[in-house]
Design an enzyme around this catalytic site. Structure first.
Site, PDB file in Angstrom:
ATOM      1  N   PRO A  10       3.965   3.489  -7.409  1.00 56.93           N
ATOM      2  CA  PRO A  10       5.475   3.068  -7.041  1.00 56.93           C
ATOM      3  C   PRO A  10       5.939   1.744  -6.538  1.00 56.93           C
ATOM      4  CG  PRO A  10       5.374   5.525  -6.022  1.00 56.93           C
ATOM      5  CD  PRO A  10       3.669   4.298  -7.113  1.00 56.93           C
ATOM      6  N   ASN A  11       7.135   1.943  -7.042  1.00 55.41           N
ATOM      7  CA  ASN A  11       8.090   0.391  -6.543  1.00 55.41           C
ATOM      8  C   ASN A  11       7.077  -0.947  -6.845  1.00 55.41           C
ATOM      9  OD1 ASN A  11      10.331   1.485  -5.209  1.00 55.41           O
ATOM     10  ND2 ASN A  11       9.174   2.846  -4.180  1.00 55.41           N
ATOM     11  N   ARG A  18      11.454  -7.160  -3.125  1.00 52.76           N
ATOM     12  CA  ARG A  18      11.315  -5.582  -2.488  1.00 52.76           C
ATOM     13  C   ARG A  18      11.011  -6.205  -1.220  1.00 52.76           C
ATOM     14  NH1 ARG A  18       6.856  -1.575  -2.411  1.00 52.76           N
ATOM     15  NH2 ARG A  18       7.394  -0.332  -0.664  1.00 52.76           N
ATOM     16  N   TYR A  23       6.050  -7.447   1.562  1.00 52.30           N
ATOM     17  CA  TYR A  23       5.504  -7.423   0.418  1.00 52.30           C
ATOM     18  C   TYR A  23       5.252  -9.174   0.303  1.00 52.30           C
ATOM     19  CZ  TYR A  23       5.826  -2.719   0.790  1.00 52.30           C
ATOM     20  OH  TYR A  23       6.109  -1.033   1.591  1.00 52.30           O
ATOM     21  N   ASN A  74      -3.344   0.167  -6.874  1.00 53.32           N
ATOM     22  CA  ASN A  74      -2.536  -0.479  -5.656  1.00 53.32           C
ATOM     23  C   ASN A  74      -1.880   0.981  -5.883  1.00 53.32           C
ATOM     24  OD1 ASN A  74      -0.502   0.020  -4.077  1.00 53.32           O
ATOM     25  ND2 ASN A  74      -0.516  -2.521  -4.452  1.00 53.32           N
ATOM     26  N   ALA A  77       3.326   3.916  -2.634  1.00 51.53           N
ATOM     27  CA  ALA A  77       3.571   5.146  -2.025  1.00 51.53           C
ATOM     28  C   ALA A  77       2.705   6.705  -1.757  1.00 51.53           C
ATOM     29  CB  ALA A  77       5.032   5.755  -2.090  1.00 51.53           C
ATOM     30  N   HIS A  80      -0.309   7.849   0.116  1.00 47.99           N
ATOM     31  CA  HIS A  80      -0.018   8.985   1.660  1.00 47.99           C
ATOM     32  C   HIS A  80      -0.199  10.459   1.098  1.00 47.99           C
ATOM     33  CE1 HIS A  80      -0.127   5.231   3.543  1.00 47.99           C
ATOM     34  NE2 HIS A  80       0.793   4.677   2.010  1.00 47.99           N
ATOM     35  N   ASP A  87      -7.522  13.752  -6.754  1.00 50.56           N
ATOM     36  CA  ASP A  87      -8.454  14.616  -7.853  1.00 50.56           C
ATOM     37  C   ASP A  87      -8.927  14.097  -8.855  1.00 50.56           C
ATOM     38  OD1 ASP A  87      -8.748  16.718  -5.187  1.00 50.56           O
ATOM     39  OD2 ASP A  87      -7.790  17.939  -6.542  1.00 50.56           O
ATOM     40  N   GLU A  98      -9.610   0.572  -4.405  1.00 49.20           N
ATOM     41  CA  GLU A  98      -8.269   0.753  -3.799  1.00 49.20           C
ATOM     42  C   GLU A  98      -7.566  -0.784  -3.061  1.00 49.20           C
ATOM     43  OE1 GLU A  98      -7.672   4.020  -0.728  1.00 49.20           O
ATOM     44  OE2 GLU A  98      -5.538   3.452   0.132  1.00 49.20           O
ATOM     45  N   HIS A 100      -3.970  -2.969  -1.031  1.00 44.09           N
ATOM     46  CA  HIS A 100      -2.803  -3.000  -0.982  1.00 44.09           C
ATOM     47  C   HIS A 100      -2.567  -4.581  -0.830  1.00 44.09           C
ATOM     48  CE1 HIS A 100      -2.489   1.286  -0.336  1.00 44.09           C
ATOM     49  NE2 HIS A 100      -3.984   1.411   0.238  1.00 44.09           N
ATOM     50  N   LEU A 101      -1.362  -4.604  -1.030  1.00 43.91           N
ATOM     51  CA  LEU A 101      -0.267  -6.181  -0.290  1.00 43.91           C
ATOM     52  C   LEU A 101      -0.555  -5.801   0.868  1.00 43.91           C
ATOM     53  CD1 LEU A 101       1.729  -5.704  -2.899  1.00 43.91           C
ATOM     54  CD2 LEU A 101       0.598  -7.559  -3.272  1.00 43.91           C
ATOM     55  N   SER A 102       0.132  -5.261   1.536  1.00 41.27           N
ATOM     56  CA  SER A 102      -0.190  -5.391   2.527  1.00 41.27           C
ATOM     57  C   SER A 102      -0.967  -4.422   4.135  1.00 41.27           C
ATOM     58  CB  SER A 102       1.408  -4.996   3.639  1.00 41.27           C
ATOM     59  OG  SER A 102       1.740  -3.327   3.277  1.00 41.27           O
ATOM     60  N   ARG A 107       1.887  -0.653  10.007  1.00 42.37           N
ATOM     61  CA  ARG A 107       2.814  -0.444   9.668  1.00 42.37           C
ATOM     62  C   ARG A 107       2.947   1.119  10.169  1.00 42.37           C
ATOM     63  NH1 ARG A 107       4.109  -1.268   3.762  1.00 42.37           N
ATOM     64  NH2 ARG A 107       5.973  -1.138   4.118  1.00 42.37           N
ATOM     65  N   ARG A 111       1.991   5.465   7.292  1.00 42.99           N
ATOM     66  CA  ARG A 111       1.545   5.235   6.054  1.00 42.99           C
ATOM     67  C   ARG A 111      -0.268   5.051   7.025  1.00 42.99           C
ATOM     68  NH1 ARG A 111       5.548   2.900   2.534  1.00 42.99           N
ATOM     69  NH2 ARG A 111       7.388   3.045   4.512  1.00 42.99           N
TER      70      ARG A 111
END
Lengths: 146, 146, 146, 146, 146, 146, 146, 146, 146, 146, 146, 146
Positions: A10-11, A18, A23, A74, A77, A80, A87, A98, A100-102, A107, A111
């Protein structure tokens, strides 16, 4: 030819626009181009999706069962909060990476817990767009090594 | 020429002999060779250390302040208990990448908290020896990008 | 003549160069000079050590048992993680004063728990170099008052 | 001439008579005399109050805004329960030093959390009356150093 | 003319029929009419949506980035579980007001944590339909005040 | 004519001078004027008090039992620590509205728990002075609706 | 002939002089004599070390891999803080017995958690010097039984 | 003649009018009459106070030090929040009995922790006015037994 | 004729293929056949849905309000994360039975909390396909008993 | 002749048949024989009981007060839940040794808390039948040493 | 004539001999005599039992349902662990008074939680034998008042 | 013929008379009749016990080891407190089904944790007497399916 499913959570469609302090300025399109270029070099075909819907991501993973060799995700949100995506990955039984950008561990407290990590083969975070590229490299190496 | 400090935390000298189900059969020597080879290709010089001593690792980081461009560290057991290494990295003010052979988030509860991650630029785990190589690649890219 | 052991914990050798926003610009050498000057005025002899090694700090305390009248210690990162230093102070049975350059209670959550405080006679923090000087004053007064 | 507000929190009027094993035999009057003497030597004027009322302490701090250069406070029992005094100090915007007669970290669990420390410049505890005197010294030095 | 996005979260389509003891007898249609009437008076145009889908709400917020001046949102059940909506609001960078029909702090423990509040400018709850009207008033005032 | 008790909790007398980044530049006098003006328009009489004393606020609420129709309260720091004010409101049995200048849910952890909210009819926060005006509007509407 | 590594953790060199109310009056030398005597009777050779350094203990265990049949360890303060020693024992893959002079479960809360116990075969505590002797007996029996 | 201090905490002045389902219909005046009558029978003199102010209660206890033989206190809301009253009782060093009209352990979670109980000799709760009378009986018996 | 809504949560479409060690080899189609057969015998009509979308499940429940007599639901992963489904069931006001193929209380910690159970009439888990059949039996009996 | 009470807690009668992977194949009868043999050698008389009843164990301990010199107890499941047995041992005032067949610290979380340990003189676990024998040895030595 | 069941929980048969510093020197027989004497004066008949068995206490309460007017219980160790006794009292539906010899809130942490208090009408503790007598008085008054 | 042990935990003998709002009006005798009738139909023999004694329940399970094919148990209050019954079931190694009359997850917090569930094959709750019948059906099906 190896088939890889790439999922942006998402996002991530807002990337570049953003909160660039967190990011970066790279857009999702640029990430996808870079991934596609790398995939071509490594003789792999990518199926790339972005979705804000937890259920859609679960659908995508479930439907690709038996049709792909690896998953690069990725979860943003949903990292978490989503037991359903966790599953789906476990049910899918393929190698998942997995990214992640950050660096989510520098953070907010909430998170710093990933529901996805325990079912991922490996985790890469904090390198911006490069997290994806390293993740794809590693994923393809793992598939080759089997 | 870029200078990189590589630190292997406690018990990593036993690699290859130590619980191969979790850590694989690769030895530390093999990892160091692979790292050195990659460094040479990327025009970087590595200084590699393994230590079981928290204080020694703190010493190494502190003394290299101003003499290196980046730190590649597998803090192993000290990941979960060392505020001193965390402070040394923060005090050092250089780019640090944290790597792990295994995915620590699919292991015991107490291994799922890293004191080091919040001061690392990025984190890579779960890929065995490949975690180190991806980490070094990413670290050198970050230095080049500055 | 009163004999005092002064111990500086991990990373304090980097003082002045290390995150000056938190720790100030004063160097460890300057702190030691100021302490020595004050000690001379108060007719006390100081033995000053800095160590990044938990075990070395435990050694120092253990070996000085019966040879010193007081301990002035900034346990730095080991404040939050070392039961061994705590036990050494308790085993030593002399008066110990805990000092910190910064006010640890206005920093990260994990820094707000001191394992050392319960075995210290008193605690002084937040005054930069002055924390040490106040601590030494207080320590010498306590010894004189016995 | 520097103006300093000194506040003694609840039950400190009973000092000397109250649990001498913990708080010593010194009376509040003796502490105030010693403080006044030290202030005179340092060319500072003290306004000293003792109150058992949280609201009164908030009043005192609020009203002195702009009229004093520093605050020396032993919040006693309110250390652990008063957000209002914490807010008053923050709203006041002057330098505050928190002092305690006893080492609160070697006492009951609920006394090991200070709501005041995060808004204090420094904290001194465990030295009996001497905690106040060291606190005043440090406070005046800080004011002079500005 | 100011443009405002109004989002009603999950189960709010059942309003009037759903547990009237907690949520009252007013229907969503009546709330929307009242909001529209107020908006007209205040020279604002509303885009109103109700959705039971977390992803759809994220879509709506993401797509309106740059096209609206404010967001009025009752996240309902997603208040307590959605990091994705929180991130969408933060990514959106516009003024958001969170409203609730009931006072969520007088209900079950798990309803007393809002993931949305930290990214909202203000929060209004407990006034039934009136929560929305007060929220719209406040939102428009904030936009006018800029 | 409706009678409303307005209570401003601790440190709100410092408004305008106190941490303007958090609380804005408006003074308590200006808030009271705005409230009085609004009350007059709505045919209501206000009794306005500011107190730093928990006990005084309890007194005020207890004594107004049966003499007022509603309570508008910004409990400030006592929001998080006062069971006594909570009990007074419950004992009073009138409609109470809790308001805050800032959004307490985007501040420190310990400010994210309100002891007062469970006995308030509604809560409004984050709008500066406007929080009070919206609160008074809502309160008067609730009284009219009875 | 069976080879056994005996490790005494931090501060145990002070035994006899250190808080005799808790640890008794026996010295480490006496414990070592008693152990050696028992070993001789049981046809075992002991290598005995005391160290205050976590890293040294990790070194000792790692280096003895393949050269000893069993480990008798009193980890003292490191019982509660050392993941590195735990990992060394697990990596070593030999039988380890954890002993303590005092009953750690009747002491402070933080001493009631052992990081070492989960990788020890057995645990013996509370019998003073006798804890070691019982531990050595049990260890040798276990080796004989294999 | 025995002298007893009786303290009624916050909101108890509203008794009879306040939530009768929980607190009953008896007024404070009736409780005081019953207590006085019982005291007379037992040859004791009562000094009875009700206060909503934590500080005032601390004052009362502190000032009666040495002038009374026992304290009968219903700390009401301050039961759960006041370290200052707890410290005052401990500093006072006389026998204190804590009483409650209702059984606080069958009420809200936050009411199930008493800061006062650990310094009280005994606790009686759940018997309405009778809690006070039993408490006074027990207190006088304890004094007689000394 | 009784109308029953049957909802299968996320990833249940993969049944038979998904981790058979935990979930067995039965497919969703087989479960649905068995349910339909049982329903026919009991004179009930089933409407059966599987969805990976939380929002879709909320939609389904909301839309069936007033059209069905009972709900048989296996919320799968949403058991642990969905307040929205919980609210939908409560808003719906019909009898709901929660079923699980596996015994969630013998699995991971995070699976041992159900947000749905408190609004379900009954819960059945651990019997594989049989959980559904027992659940339907019980649901129809409950409807008949009304 | 020394008299020792030996108590085997719940389910220990099933030993040998019960989960041999955890508890071994030795039966309770064999343990009792071995204990009796050792006791004879040490001139001690044993009274041995096995009970599944918490109350019966409390009875046994209480009744033997003054008639035995020591207690050897494996509280089994009651280790983690029985305050009554703990109180009985404390009330009894004799030396108690707690033994366990398995190392309870390498098992489930809830087994890692012993309510009995704080009142035991020493604890021995992880050695199967040998735990009892070592425990009896240690117990008799302690009695002899008095 | 009123019928009262009196239950003494585990280890209370040892009273007088058991840790007199905590529980006093009075024996259970003396308590029972005093209770019987008081009962006679108040025209009540007592049935008194002491049991170390949780199940027996549950039996006693269950069997007396409908045959007694009140229950006076000192649950001793079962205070903190028995849901069964709590349920028995609730099932019994008669007035229960919980008493304790010592003030359990000034003892160990685990004794500060009573599972019984929420189903008791009132609680009395800290007065030794007198706790029972006050409890019986209060219980009989409550029965008379009905 | 299949042999099934049925165990009713504490206070279930009071069924029908005990809090009918929670547990219904059915008596234990009626439940047993219904179970026996169902068993006969399914060619199974039941041995039915009710006990308020944890130890007795442990005895029953232990003694039936090897003599029964399945266990149907309503542990009632011991659900939340008995490790001994849990261990007995695990030691027994037969199929156990846990049943509850009420839905324990919609009751008090402390009832929402079952120590028994992790060793049960399946759990059924919330259906009153029907919970038992469904449980027996499921148990017999499981035995037949082996």
């Amino acid at each position: 030819m190896k088939k890889i499913l790439v999922i942006h959570g998402p996002n991530l469609d807002l990337l570049g626009k953003r909160e660039p302090a967190i990011y970066g300025k790279v857009t999702l399109k640029e990430i996808n181009s870079a991934l596609t270029k790398l995939a071509r070099k490594r003789k792999a075909a990518l199926k790339i999706f972005q979705s804000n819907h937890e259920g859609e991501i679960v659908d995508l993973i479930g439907k690709s069962k038996g049709k792909i060799q690896g998953l690069l995700i990725n979860p943003a949100a949903y990292t978490h909060t989503s037991v359903a995506i966790r599953d789906a990955i476990a049910a899918c039984g393929i190698i998942a990476i997995e990214v992640h950008l950050s660096n989510i561990y520098s953070r907010e407290e909430f998170r710093q817990k990933s529901l996805i990590s325990p079912v991922a083969k490996g985790v890469i975070m904090g390198f911006g767009m490069k997290s994806y590229l390293l993740g794809l490299e590693a994923l393809l190496d793992l598939i080759d090594a089997k």
